[in-house]
Structures are given as structure tokens and as C-alpha cells.
Design a protein around this motif. Structure first.
Motif, PDB file in Angstrom:
ATOM      1  N   ILE A  14     -35.599  66.850  16.624  1.00 16.34           N
ATOM      2  CA  ILE A  14     -36.744  67.753  16.559  1.00 16.34           C
ATOM      3  C   ILE A  14     -38.025  66.934  16.389  1.00 16.34           C
ATOM      4  O   ILE A  14     -38.124  66.074  15.518  1.00 16.34           O
ATOM      5  CB  ILE A  14     -36.585  68.738  15.386  1.00 16.34           C
ATOM      6  CG1 ILE A  14     -35.363  69.623  15.600  1.00 16.34           C
ATOM      7  CG2 ILE A  14     -37.844  69.597  15.220  1.00 16.34           C
ATOM      8  CD1 ILE A  14     -35.038  70.498  14.407  1.00 16.34           C
ATOM      9  N   GLY A  15     -38.985  67.178  17.264  1.00 23.79           N
ATOM     10  CA  GLY A  15     -40.256  66.472  17.184  1.00 23.79           C
ATOM     11  C   GLY A  15     -40.218  65.039  17.673  1.00 23.79           C
ATOM     12  O   GLY A  15     -41.147  64.275  17.407  1.00 23.79           O
ATOM     13  N   GLU A  16     -39.164  64.665  18.400  1.00 26.64           N
ATOM     14  CA  GLU A  16     -39.023  63.292  18.892  1.00 26.64           C
ATOM     15  C   GLU A  16     -38.958  63.253  20.418  1.00 26.64           C
ATOM     16  O   GLU A  16     -38.621  64.251  21.064  1.00 26.64           O
ATOM     17  CB  GLU A  16     -37.750  62.644  18.340  1.00 26.64           C
ATOM     18  CG  GLU A  16     -37.755  62.420  16.837  1.00 26.64           C
ATOM     19  CD  GLU A  16     -36.486  61.748  16.355  1.00 26.64           C
ATOM     20  OE1 GLU A  16     -36.558  61.044  15.326  1.00 26.64           O
ATOM     21  OE2 GLU A  16     -35.415  61.920  16.994  1.00 26.64           O
ATOM     22  N   VAL A  17     -39.247  62.073  20.955  1.00 28.40           N
ATOM     23  CA  VAL A  17     -39.089  61.830  22.394  1.00 28.40           C
ATOM     24  C   VAL A  17     -38.159  60.642  22.589  1.00 28.40           C
ATOM     25  O   VAL A  17     -37.997  59.803  21.688  1.00 28.40           O
ATOM     26  CB  VAL A  17     -40.446  61.550  23.082  1.00 28.40           C
ATOM     27  CG1 VAL A  17     -41.356  62.761  22.985  1.00 28.40           C
ATOM     28  CG2 VAL A  17     -41.119  60.320  22.490  1.00 28.40           C
ATOM     29  N   LEU A  18     -37.528  60.595  23.759  1.00 28.38           N
ATOM     30  CA  LEU A  18     -36.706  59.449  24.141  1.00 28.38           C
ATOM     31  C   LEU A  18     -37.491  58.619  25.138  1.00 28.38           C
ATOM     32  O   LEU A  18     -37.943  59.137  26.172  1.00 28.38           O
ATOM     33  CB  LEU A  18     -35.378  59.902  24.744  1.00 28.38           C
ATOM     34  CG  LEU A  18     -34.445  58.778  25.212  1.00 28.38           C
ATOM     35  CD1 LEU A  18     -33.951  57.959  24.014  1.00 28.38           C
ATOM     36  CD2 LEU A  18     -33.249  59.343  25.993  1.00 28.38           C
ATOM     37  N   ILE A  19     -37.653  57.336  24.837  1.00 30.85           N
ATOM     38  CA  ILE A  19     -38.438  56.435  25.680  1.00 30.85           C
ATOM     39  C   ILE A  19     -37.510  55.469  26.399  1.00 30.85           C
ATOM     40  O   ILE A  19     -36.647  54.845  25.766  1.00 30.85           O
ATOM     41  CB  ILE A  19     -39.452  55.639  24.835  1.00 30.85           C
ATOM     42  CG1 ILE A  19     -40.420  56.592  24.129  1.00 30.85           C
ATOM     43  CG2 ILE A  19     -40.216  54.630  25.696  1.00 30.85           C
ATOM     44  CD1 ILE A  19     -41.299  55.907  23.080  1.00 30.85           C
ATOM     45  N   ARG A  20     -37.658  55.377  27.712  1.00 27.61           N
ATOM     46  CA  ARG A  20     -36.993  54.305  28.467  1.00 27.61           C
ATOM     47  C   ARG A  20     -37.875  53.070  28.299  1.00 27.61           C
ATOM     48  O   ARG A  20     -38.994  53.011  28.805  1.00 27.61           O
ATOM     49  CB  ARG A  20     -36.848  54.676  29.937  1.00 27.61           C
ATOM     50  CG  ARG A  20     -36.116  53.623  30.776  1.00 27.61           C
ATOM     51  CD  ARG A  20     -35.887  54.159  32.185  1.00 27.61           C
ATOM     52  NE  ARG A  20     -35.135  53.220  33.006  1.00 27.61           N
ATOM     53  CZ  ARG A  20     -35.672  52.399  33.906  1.00 27.61           C
ATOM     54  NH1 ARG A  20     -36.997  52.415  34.091  1.00 27.61           N
ATOM     55  NH2 ARG A  20     -34.920  51.587  34.608  1.00 27.61           N
ATOM     56  N   VAL A  21     -37.385  52.112  27.539  1.00 31.24           N
ATOM     57  CA  VAL A  21     -38.202  50.994  27.073  1.00 31.24           C
ATOM     58  C   VAL A  21     -38.402  49.971  28.185  1.00 31.24           C
ATOM     59  O   VAL A  21     -37.445  49.528  28.821  1.00 31.24           O
ATOM     60  CB  VAL A  21     -37.558  50.330  25.842  1.00 31.24           C
ATOM     61  CG1 VAL A  21     -38.401  49.151  25.363  1.00 31.24           C
ATOM     62  CG2 VAL A  21     -37.371  51.340  24.718  1.00 31.24           C
ATOM     63  N   THR A  22     -39.651  49.609  28.393  1.00 30.99           N
ATOM     64  CA  THR A  22     -39.990  48.540  29.329  1.00 30.99           C
ATOM     65  C   THR A  22     -40.226  47.222  28.599  1.00 30.99           C
ATOM     66  O   THR A  22     -39.884  46.156  29.096  1.00 30.99           O
ATOM     67  CB  THR A  22     -41.250  48.916  30.135  1.00 30.99           C
ATOM     68  OG1 THR A  22     -40.973  50.094  30.892  1.00 30.99           O
ATOM     69  CG2 THR A  22     -41.650  47.800  31.085  1.00 30.99           C
ATOM     70  N   ALA A  23     -40.799  47.302  27.411  1.00 26.15           N
ATOM     71  CA  ALA A  23     -41.093  46.104  26.619  1.00 26.15           C
ATOM     72  C   ALA A  23     -41.083  46.471  25.150  1.00 26.15           C
ATOM     73  O   ALA A  23     -41.400  47.602  24.776  1.00 26.15           O
ATOM     74  CB  ALA A  23     -42.453  45.516  27.014  1.00 26.15           C
ATOM     75  N   ALA A  24     -40.707  45.494  24.324  1.00 29.55           N
ATOM     76  CA  ALA A  24     -40.639  45.699  22.870  1.00 29.55           C
ATOM     77  C   ALA A  24     -41.231  44.493  22.161  1.00 29.55           C
ATOM     78  O   ALA A  24     -40.954  43.347  22.539  1.00 29.55           O
ATOM     79  CB  ALA A  24     -39.192  45.919  22.422  1.00 29.55           C
ATOM     80  N   GLY A  25     -42.015  44.739  21.139  1.00 27.27           N
ATOM     81  CA  GLY A  25     -42.618  43.654  20.376  1.00 27.27           C
ATOM     82  C   GLY A  25     -41.642  43.050  19.383  1.00 27.27           C
ATOM     83  O   GLY A  25     -40.759  43.729  18.850  1.00 27.27           O
TER      84      GLY A  25
END
Length: 337
Positions: A35-46
Motif C-alpha cells: 500500500i502506497g508503494e511502487v515497484l521500480i525496474r532499477v537502471t542504476a543504484a548508488g
């Protein structure tokens, strides 16, 4: 609406507390947005210092957070949970997360997602959330640095340092920084520091007092701790503020209470990861309002030192632990081609 999403994903696991070699590429179930979240297909991560501490067993994830390391990502939203109206599927965002960034997919609370600034790519955007949120809330909210005041940041060539120098300068402060080599000091000055102090060859207290006519600086942002604490006290002006965000040289220090009392000094500190979604969302809104225009106008930019494929996360950690980098280290998770 959700895009077609695989049931498993590539992710980096910490198989045991230890050195960079304990980071292993594995298959994990793809998370589902709540609830209140999105799923991100990650391109880059710090890659950030807390990731290293987590790998060493010194900074466990907060309750409910993923055990996969990674506190900031950039990518495209491919799924949304209940009660999410914005951002939507297909939108490109960068996000602050409490864990899970070293993976092909990552869930993020919507208040912690921001649109990628105009003119930046995914790799640059992935270097924003952890450092820019940290600098904003500590330097400008807790430290209350104002235009016309003076500011000292330790670790000036780090991701935090390069961000703090640029933001403080852009907002009208007089900026000083410490760094550990002539090359790093030169970079700090190119980014906007009036004077970068090589802590290996110079006494930052003496230099800062000389440059301020004996007055000292108004705000110090420190991640060193240990024996830097009393020296920071000596470098502050009357009514000065020290904001502590880490303690690379130790969490214990000797305090001269008389000096604090006589010069009305203030000492504060904070961590970002354990804070609530509501608190992080408030920081995100402030950053979007106050900092995004500076990024999009080109006055401020994330400094990217190196990128590594996700599978080479151990090499990225090795580089971070050498301390030789200037700015951010980023993992490339999905090709942008």
C-alpha cells in the motif's frame, strides 16, 4: 496497472558479515509493492558508506526493510500498489529506499520518489537521493545554514562532501572543506569551496580560524567523529552548529562543556535510514522544491566517480574502502540502451 514482471530477479546478497567478497549475485523473488508503494525496474543504484557498514555487520537494516543492500535507485516504475495515484507506471524516478537497491527491481514508498531532474540520466540520478537528502536535512534543516554564513564540511571529496560544497555555495554560504590529497582538494575548490584543507598536512582548525579572522565557522558537517569532535568545537564560531552524521574514527569523544556553554554552541546529529516514510517524504518535498531547480539549471550536479555492473558490487565496495574515489560510485543494473 502493472507491466509484465518476472517472478524472480537478480540481486546482490550479503552471505555473511565480512569483506567485499561476501557480496554475491543471486536470484531473489521479485518484491511486490504494498500500500502506497511502487515497484521500480532499477537502471542504476548508488553505493554508499552505510552499505559497507551493513556488509560488515555493523549497520543492520531497520525492521521490515529488505536485507538486500542499497539505499538509492533510479529507474522506471513498472508496478503500483494500492492507493497509489502518482507517480504512475512508465514514469522515470529516483528514490530513497531503506534497502533493496542492489537488485533488478526495488519497491519504494511513493513519498520518497522524485522525478529524474531534467538533463540527468539514470546513473546521475541514482547518485542523488541518499546524499542530497542527507545534506539537505542536516546542513539546512538541522544546521540552519543561511546565506552569508560560513560552512566547513569534512570529507569534501566524498559523495556527501561534493554535494554539500555545491549546495552550500549555491545557497550563498562561504564554503571550506577538508580532503586527503592535493587532487581531492583541487576538486573541492573547483566545486565551489573557497579553500580546501589537506588534513594530512594542515591543521583545519588553524586554517579555518585564519581564513575567518579568528571567528570560526557557523556550521560544520562531520562524518569523522572521534578526536575530530573537540577540534570541531574549536573551529566553530560563537553560536556555531556542529552536525554529526557518522563516526569513521569512533563514536566516543571527550567534550569540553565549558566551551559549549561559553560560546553557546549546538551539537546535533541524525541518521536517515531508520526515519519514517512521513519524515523522509517531508525531506523529499523540500529537496524537490529547493534543490531540483539548482540541479536542472546546472548549478549543482551529482559527481560520479565510477560505475560498475551489478555483478561487480564487490569491486565497487573495494573502491569505496580505498577512499580514493571522488564523488559517487554507481552500480549499473539495467542497460539504458
Amino acid at each position: 496497472m502493472n507491466a509484465r514482471i518476472p517472478t524472480t530477479m537478480a540481486a546482490i546478497e550479503i552471505v555473511a558479515a565480512g569483506g567485499p567478497e561476501v557480496l554475491r549475485l543471486a536470484r531473489r523473488p521479485t518484491p511486490k509493492p504494498g500500500i502506497g508503494e511502487v515497484l521500480i525496474r532499477v537502471t542504476a543504484a548508488g553505493v554508499n558508506r552505510p552499505d559497507v557498514m551493513q556488509r560488515q555487520g555493523r549497520y543492520p537494516p531497520p525492521p521490515g526493510a529488505s536485507d538486500i543492500p542499497g539505499l538509492e535507485v533510479a529507474g522506471v516504475i513498472v508496478g503500483i500498489g494500492e492507493n497509489v495515484t502518482s507517480p504512475g507506471v512508465g514514469e522515470s524516478v529516483c528514490a530513497l529506499v531503506a534497502g533493496g537497491g542492489y537488485a533488478e527491481y526495488c519497491v519504494a514508498p511513493t513519498p520518497q520518489c522524485l522525478p529524474i531532474p531534467r538533463g540527468l540520466d539514470f546513473v546521475q540520478a541514482a547518485g542523488i537521493p541518499e546524499t542530497f537528502f542527507t545534506v539537505w536535512t542536516n546542513v539546512f534543516e538541522r544546521g540552519r545554514l543561511a546565506a552569508g554564513e560560513s560552512f566547513l564540511v569534512h570529507g569534501g571529496s566524498s559523495g556527501i562532501g561534493t554535494t554539500a560544497i555545491q549546495l552550500a555555495r549555491a545557497r550563498g554560504a562561504r564554503v571550506f572543506a577538508t580532503a586527503g590529497s592535493p587532487e581531492k582538494c583541487k576538486t573541492c575548490e573547483q566545486l565551489g569551496a573557497e579553500r580546501a584543507i589537506n588534513y594530512r598536512t594542515e591543521d583545519f582548525v588553524q586554517v579555518v580560524r585564519e581564513l575567518t579572522g579568528g571567528r570560526g565557522v557557523d556550521v560544520i558537517l562531520d562524518m569523522v567523529g572521534g578526536d575530530y569532535f573537540p577540534r570541531n568545537m574549536d573551529a566553530l564560531a560563537v553560536e556555531g552548529r556542529l552536525v554529526q552524521i557518522a563516526f569513521l574514527k569512533g563514536a566516543r569523544a571527550e567534550i569540553n562543556l565549558m566551551s559549549i556553554m561559553q560560546r553557546r554552541l549546538r551539537v546535533s546529529g541524525s541518521t536517515l535510514r531508520p526515519r519514517s516514510v512521513e519524515e523522509k517524504g517531508a525531506i523529499a518535498r523540500a529537496v524537490y522544491k529547493e534543490v531540483w531547480p539548482l540541479i536542472e539549471s546546472g548549478q549543482v550536479r551529482p559527481v560520479i566517480h565510477a560505475t560498475f555492473p551489478l555483478a561487480s558490487a564487490a569491486e565497487a565496495h573495494q573502491l569505496m574502502e580505498t577512499g580514493s574515489h571522488i564523488g559517487k560510485i554507481i552500480l549499473r543494473v539495467v542497460s539504458t540502451d
